[in-house]
Scaffold this active site. Sequence first.
Site, PDB file in Angstrom:
ATOM      1  CG  ASP A 199      -2.010  -4.708   4.800  1.00 54.77           C
ATOM      2  OD1 ASP A 199      -3.187  -5.112   4.861  1.00 54.77           O
ATOM      3  OD2 ASP A 199      -1.713  -3.520   4.583  1.00 54.77           O
ATOM      4  CE1 TYR A 206      -3.660   2.464   0.693  1.00 52.76           C
ATOM      5  CE2 TYR A 206      -2.345   3.198   2.542  1.00 52.76           C
ATOM      6  CZ  TYR A 206      -3.402   3.385   1.681  1.00 52.76           C
ATOM      7  OH  TYR A 206      -4.196   4.484   1.819  1.00 52.76           O
TER       8      TYR A 206
END
Length: 374
Positions: A170, A98
Site C-alpha cells: 500500500d 490502515y
Amino acid sequence: MKFNSLVIHGGIDGDKATGSVTVPIYQTSTYAQERVGEHKGYEYSRTGNPTREAAEKLIADLENGYAGFAFGSGMAAISSVLMMFKAGDHIIFSDDVYGGTFRVVDKVFKDFGIEYSFVDTSDIANISSHLRENTKAIYVETPTNPLMKLTDIQAVSKIAKDHDLLLIVDNTFMTPYLQRPIELGANIILHSATKYLGGHSDLVAGVVVVDSEALANKMHFIQNAVGAILGPFDSWLLVKGIKTLAVRMDRHCENAARVVEWLKQKSWVNKIYYPGLQADAVKSGQMENYGGMISFEVESEEVLEKVLRNLKTISLAESLGGIESLISVPAKMTHASVPKENRDKLGITDTLIRLSVGIEDVEDIIGDLDISRK
Ligand SMILES: *Cc1c(COP(=O)(O)O)cnc(C)c1O
C-alpha cells in the site's frame, strides 16, 4: 521520460480524435459495434472506459508497472486485490495497516475463508516466523499510520521470492514520486487515490498496479466481474490531480520538514513520529524524501486542546494527502475503534496528534500550532 514529465504526459496524452490536450470525460456506458464483436476496443464501460483507461495507464507508468486499474475507493481496490485469493489461503499483513484494511480482512474476508496474521513487518524476522504452508502473500504498508513505522520493501521481497509469495504494498503515503515498490521487488501496489494522488480532497478513488501480464489478466477479470470501477468523471479528476503530483509532493515534503524542525524545539512536544527522524538504513534506500505526514505526542490533554483551538489554516478533519493541512487526534478519531489498551501499547496515546501538512505557506501552518500565541 523523467518523472516530472511523466505525471503530465504519461499514460494517454491528450485525445487523438480532436487534438484536445486533455483526455475528455467519456460519460458513456456503452459503445456501438460495427458488426457483432467488431468494435473500437470498448464494449461496455464496466469492462473498459477511455477516461478510466487514461487514469489506469498513467498510474501504471508512474509506478513502473505492467498495468493499472482504477476503483471507486481505496477499499474497493484493496478488496478486489484480496479477491485474487481463495478460501484456505494465508496472507501476512503489517500489524498497523490502515484501519479499513484490518476491518475488511477481519470482518469480511475472514468469512470467505482467507486466513491472516498481522505482524510487525518493520522487523523482518516476524515475517519468516509467521510463514505457513498455505501462505500466499505478504501485504505491507510503509510508512504506517499514524506512527510512521518503516518496512524494508527489498528485504521483504527477498522473502517473498524465496517462498513464491506475492508482495503487495500500500503506497498511499509515499506515492510513486517518493517510493516505487515494484522497482524494489513488489508485485502489486495499492493506493487510496483519495489521498495524495487525487490530492485535492475532492475525490474518493483507489488504484492497483501490477507487475506482470498474468497478474494484469487476473486483476482485470476481477475488476470486470466484481465491478467496483471508478466512474469517468472521477477518473478525469484523478488524472487532473496527478498532473501536479510532483510539485505538490515537493511542497508537502518541504513544509513537513520545516514543521518538524519547529516542533523539535518545543518543550511541550514529547515525541515526534516522522520518517526523516528515523535512523533506519531503509529510509535512504527506498524513499526519496519523507512525505507530508507527521505525528507528534504532546505533554498533556490541555496542550492538545490548545493546539486544536483557533485554527485558521489547518482544518480538524480525518483523511490526509490533500493540498490543505488537516489535523486529527487518532485515538479519538481514526483509531477510536481500537481498544485503548491496544492503542497505548502501539503508542497511539490520547495526546497523539496527526498532521497532514498541506502546501500552504508554512508560516501559517506553524502559526496555527503555536500555543504561545493562543
Ligand atoms: C485512506 C486509506 C485507505 C482507504 O482508502 P479509501 O479511498 O478511503 O477507501 C487505504 N490505505 C491507506 C494507507 C489509506 O490512507
